[in-house]
Design a protein around this motif. Structure first.
Motif, mmCIF file in Angstrom:
data_model
loop_
_atom_site.group_PDB
_atom_site.id
_atom_site.type_symbol
_atom_site.label_atom_id
_atom_site.label_comp_id
_atom_site.label_asym_id
_atom_site.label_seq_id
_atom_site.Cartn_x
_atom_site.Cartn_y
_atom_site.Cartn_z
ATOM 1 N N ARG A 82 -1.011 8.677 -10.048
ATOM 2 C CA ARG A 82 0.281 7.925 -9.654
ATOM 3 C C ARG A 82 0.378 6.537 -10.296
ATOM 4 O O ARG A 82 1.469 6.181 -10.969
ATOM 5 C CB ARG A 82 0.390 7.980 -8.150
ATOM 6 N N ASN A 92 2.109 7.641 3.627
ATOM 7 C CA ASN A 92 3.017 8.784 4.132
ATOM 8 C C ASN A 92 2.569 8.770 5.729
ATOM 9 O O ASN A 92 1.554 8.671 6.262
ATOM 10 C CB ASN A 92 2.196 10.247 3.830
ATOM 11 N N ASP A 98 -2.218 2.186 -4.819
ATOM 12 C CA ASP A 98 -2.268 3.558 -4.205
ATOM 13 C C ASP A 98 -3.607 3.947 -4.576
ATOM 14 O O ASP A 98 -4.310 3.457 -5.422
ATOM 15 C CB ASP A 98 -1.051 4.413 -5.011
ATOM 16 N N ILE A 99 -4.072 4.865 -3.592
ATOM 17 C CA ILE A 99 -5.291 5.654 -3.749
ATOM 18 C C ILE A 99 -5.226 6.765 -4.799
ATOM 19 O O ILE A 99 -6.378 7.504 -5.521
ATOM 20 C CB ILE A 99 -5.740 6.382 -2.508
ATOM 21 N N ILE A 153 0.858 -1.195 0.076
ATOM 22 C CA ILE A 153 -0.414 0.111 0.051
ATOM 23 C C ILE A 153 0.857 1.397 0.133
ATOM 24 O O ILE A 153 1.500 1.434 0.814
ATOM 25 C CB ILE A 153 -0.817 -0.134 1.320
ATOM 26 N N GLY A 154 0.895 2.167 -0.847
ATOM 27 C CA GLY A 154 1.544 3.244 -1.253
ATOM 28 C C GLY A 154 2.741 2.879 -2.269
ATOM 29 O O GLY A 154 3.502 2.201 -2.273
ATOM 30 N N GLY A 161 4.870 5.191 -3.553
ATOM 31 C CA GLY A 161 5.542 6.451 -3.572
ATOM 32 C C GLY A 161 7.278 6.182 -3.697
ATOM 33 O O GLY A 161 7.588 5.010 -4.541
ATOM 34 N N TYR A 162 7.889 6.987 -3.033
ATOM 35 C CA TYR A 162 9.461 6.817 -3.273
ATOM 36 C C TYR A 162 10.030 5.481 -2.792
ATOM 37 O O TYR A 162 11.044 4.994 -3.109
ATOM 38 C CB TYR A 162 10.108 8.094 -2.648
ATOM 39 N N VAL A 163 9.288 5.109 -1.690
ATOM 40 C CA VAL A 163 9.725 3.957 -1.015
ATOM 41 C C VAL A 163 9.060 2.692 -1.605
ATOM 42 O O VAL A 163 9.766 1.614 -1.994
ATOM 43 C CB VAL A 163 9.480 4.059 0.508
ATOM 44 N N ARG A 185 10.968 17.235 -1.048
ATOM 45 C CA ARG A 185 10.365 17.410 0.196
ATOM 46 C C ARG A 185 11.422 17.881 1.047
ATOM 47 O O ARG A 185 12.767 17.422 1.080
ATOM 48 C CB ARG A 185 9.950 15.818 0.488
HETATM 49 P P1 ADP Z 1 7.488 7.744 0.760
HETATM 50 O O1 ADP Z 1 8.607 8.553 0.594
HETATM 51 O O2 ADP Z 1 7.507 7.021 2.210
HETATM 52 O O3 ADP Z 1 7.356 6.541 -0.085
HETATM 53 P P2 ADP Z 1 5.410 8.972 -0.570
HETATM 54 O O4 ADP Z 1 4.665 10.254 -0.138
HETATM 55 O O5 ADP Z 1 6.189 8.961 -1.827
HETATM 56 O O6 ADP Z 1 6.052 8.617 0.788
HETATM 57 O O7 ADP Z 1 4.182 7.965 -0.864
HETATM 58 C C1 ADP Z 1 3.067 7.584 -0.092
HETATM 59 C C2 ADP Z 1 2.131 7.047 -0.999
HETATM 60 O O8 ADP Z 1 1.057 6.373 -0.112
HETATM 61 C C3 ADP Z 1 1.208 8.099 -1.731
HETATM 62 O O9 ADP Z 1 1.305 7.879 -3.020
HETATM 63 C C4 ADP Z 1 0.048 8.225 -1.255
HETATM 64 O O10 ADP Z 1 -1.061 8.506 -2.335
HETATM 65 C C5 ADP Z 1 -0.127 6.651 -0.702
HETATM 66 N N1 ADP Z 1 -1.159 6.548 0.353
HETATM 67 C C6 ADP Z 1 -1.522 7.085 1.318
HETATM 68 N N2 ADP Z 1 -2.486 6.368 2.100
HETATM 69 C C7 ADP Z 1 -3.059 5.332 1.262
HETATM 70 C C8 ADP Z 1 -3.841 4.279 1.412
HETATM 71 N N3 ADP Z 1 -4.909 4.306 2.488
HETATM 72 N N4 ADP Z 1 -4.206 3.704 0.469
HETATM 73 C C9 ADP Z 1 -3.487 3.454 -0.660
HETATM 74 N N5 ADP Z 1 -2.291 4.544 -0.859
HETATM 75 C C10 ADP Z 1 -2.300 5.348 0.152
#
Ligand code: ADP
Ligand code: UDX
Length: 483
Positions: free
Chosen positions: A43, A92, A38-39, A12-13, A15-17, A349
């Motif tokens: 992205r 996040n 991701d929601i 779930i997520g 992003g960068y990680v 960031r």
């Molecule tokens: P990191 O650098 O820790 O990877 P990011 O901000 O790049 O952080 O990525 C976090 C991702 O998590 C974002 O793309 C955000 O849309 C996603 N996200 C946050 N809450 C949820 C959720 N409940 N379900 C799916 N994706 C989520």
């Protein structure tokens, strides 16, 4: 077949990680299906396109090799979370902007949202893995949310902490050849079984002696501590950079000399305009808040100075620019070279460029910004968003007009410098080293200044061209020494 087998991983997520770390797992484990969720539909669309949503050297090769084979990006959380054996959570974890612990504590809204989602769709037992950095003891809270919200009593959740140590710009090599993989779990038979399962995944490419298994709290705290200690080295050397300028010492020589002490080591001793990135400040604030919550005020105060020194360094740089330019930058065009928080990433960031630009703008300067990877819209958003707002997917404020008027995003360094009174180097992009500064000098207002916040340029060559040069932590040009 080993009992440790994992067939499907969801994350779930994206992003960068989440994106890069899952892409590497998929590449190294062709036998495991990996789905990144991701929601944010945009992205996911970008992850499925030719233009990935983040810039990271080597990432495209990994994604393009595994995508469609055993690596997928999707918004269909119900289906994929339901099917997965292992779920990584990489959402996040912003710093709270209001309420108890504002400006320090982690806001676990997104984490809790993810946990509730997992609970709602789980029809079989799952291993839930903390990937995003979280405060110590988050696993305990998440376990409660999971078990209390899952209707099926036969579904069991085992929580692991598997903090990610990748650094942006080198994410793919960090993931492919990690110094160590850290997995924390409960010291129970089911906890140990879950640890072994995740270890089995990493053992596809990581040597056994580099996979560390600890208890849950140690893994969570090790991540915060690693980032705090790395940031502390930078703040320490930055503190010394101020002293170097005051005494005529050269911070690069000091760093080199102390780095040769094998107990200290040479890495992370590069003085800079300040550290940025999504982790260092946030994790230290988090660490401070955890310390405060358990009554360790002195420990909290100790770590807080690392952040305070970083703020001081950014402010000190702004003051140098202003005082160097005859105590006024009002109406002057200043070329900002680099907006990303470090080279080889488009990530902004907590980039020091935000505070430096804001400081200059507050004194009436006009900033022309060039960065090879940061989109203009991102610069404007960053310069107008309130502190800590960047880590909220829907938390952007609209750019303020007066900032738009004084900031110009420029697509090449020569047009950026043209008509400027000064160049400020804020990101250590390699391309800045090879530019034709004599050509720029001719197009600038005189006296023309260079303020090198990363110490990457050839300062003597710049002086020969005619520039007044400020190099961080180095003996000051006579021009800059107040009479
Ligand atoms: P990191 O650098 O820790 O990877 P990011 O901000 O790049 O952080 O990525 C976090 C991702 O998590 C974002 O793309 C955000 O849309 C996603 N996200 C946050 N809450 C949820 C959720 N409940 N379900 C799916 N994706 C989520
Ligand atoms: C960091 C940690 O290194 C990584 O292990 C963790 O998983 C996430 O946080 P990252 O923020 O991506 O990674 O980059 P890093 O290379 O650590 O740089 C952070 C900031 O410190 C950058 O702004 C960089 O320019 C600055 N820095 C780094 C210095 O100013 N001097 C140095 O000597 C090193």
């Amino acid at each position: 077949m080993s009992t440790n087998t994992v067939k499907k991983i969801a994350c779930i997520g994206a992003g960068y990680v989440g994106g890069p770390s899952m892409a590497v797992i998929a590449l190294q484990c062709p036998n495991i299906e990996v789905v990144v969720l991701d929601i944010n539909e945009e992205r996911i669309k970008a992850w499925n396109s030719d233009k990935l949503p983040i810039y990271e050297p080597g990432l495209e090769e990994v994604v393009f090799a595994a995508r469609g084979r055993n690596l997928f990006f999707s918004t269909d959380t119900t289906k994929h979370l339901g099917e997965a054996d292992v779920i990584f959570v990489s959402v996040n974890t912003p710093t709270k902007m209001s309420g108890i612990g504002a400006g320090r504590a982690a806001d676990l809204t997104y984490w809790e949202g993810a946990a509730r989602m997992i609970a709602a769709v789980s029809k079989s037992s799952k291993i839930v893995v903390e990937k995003s950095t979280v405060p110590v003891k988050t696993a305990e809270a998440i376990a409660k949310v999971l078990t209390r919200n899952c209707v099926d009593p036969n579904v069991k959740f085992e929580i692991l902490s598997n903090p990610e140590f990748l650094a942006e710009g080198t994410a793919i090599s960090d993931l492919t050849k990690p110094d160590r993989v850290l997995i924390g779990g409960q010291e129970t038979p089911t906890g140990r079984a879950a640890l072994e399962k995740l270890k089995w995944v990493y053992a596809h490419w990581v040597p056994d002696n580099r996979i560390l298994m600890t208890n849950l709290w140690s893994a969570e705290l090790a991540k915060l501590t690693a980032n705090a200690m790395l940031a502390q080295r930078i703040s320490s050397v930055n503190a010394i950079s101020a002293l170097c300028e005051a005494t005529g010492a050269d911070v690069s020589q000091v760093s080199y000399a102390i780095g040769m002490d094998s107990r200290i080591g040479p890495k992370f001793l590069q003085a800079s305009v300040g550290f940025g990135g999504s982790c260092f400040q946030k994790d230290i604030l988090n660490l401070c808040y955890v310390c405060e919550s358990v009554g360790l005020k002195e420990v909290s105060d100790y770590w807080y100075t690392v952040v305070a020194m970083n703020d001081y360094q950014k402010q000190r740089f702004v003051e140098r620019v202003i005082s160097g330019m005859f105590n006024t930058v009002a109406g002057k065009r200043i070329a900002i070279f680099g907006f990303a928080f470090k080279k080889d990433t488009g990530d902004t960031r907590e980039t020091p460029a935000i505070d430096v630009c804001r400081g200059l703008l507050a004194d009436g300067a006009k900033c022309a910004v060039y960065d090879p990877q940061v989109a203009p819209i991102q610069m404007f958003r960053d310069l107008s968003a309130p502190k800590y707002a960047w880590d909220r997917p829907h938390g952007w404020t609209k750019s303020e007009n007066h900032i738009m008027e004084s900031v110009q995003a420029v697509s090449d360094p020569y047009s950026c410098a043209a008509g400027s009174h000064a160049i400020c180097v804020l990101t250590e992009w390699d391309e800045f080293k090879g530019l034709d500064y004599a050509k720029m000098y001719d197009s600038m207002v005189k006296p023309a200044f260079v303020f090198d916040g990363r110490n990457i340029l050839d300062h003597d060559a710049l002086r020969k061209i005619g520039f007044v040069v400020y190099a961080l932590g180095k003996p000051l040009d006579p021009f800059l020494v107040r009479g």
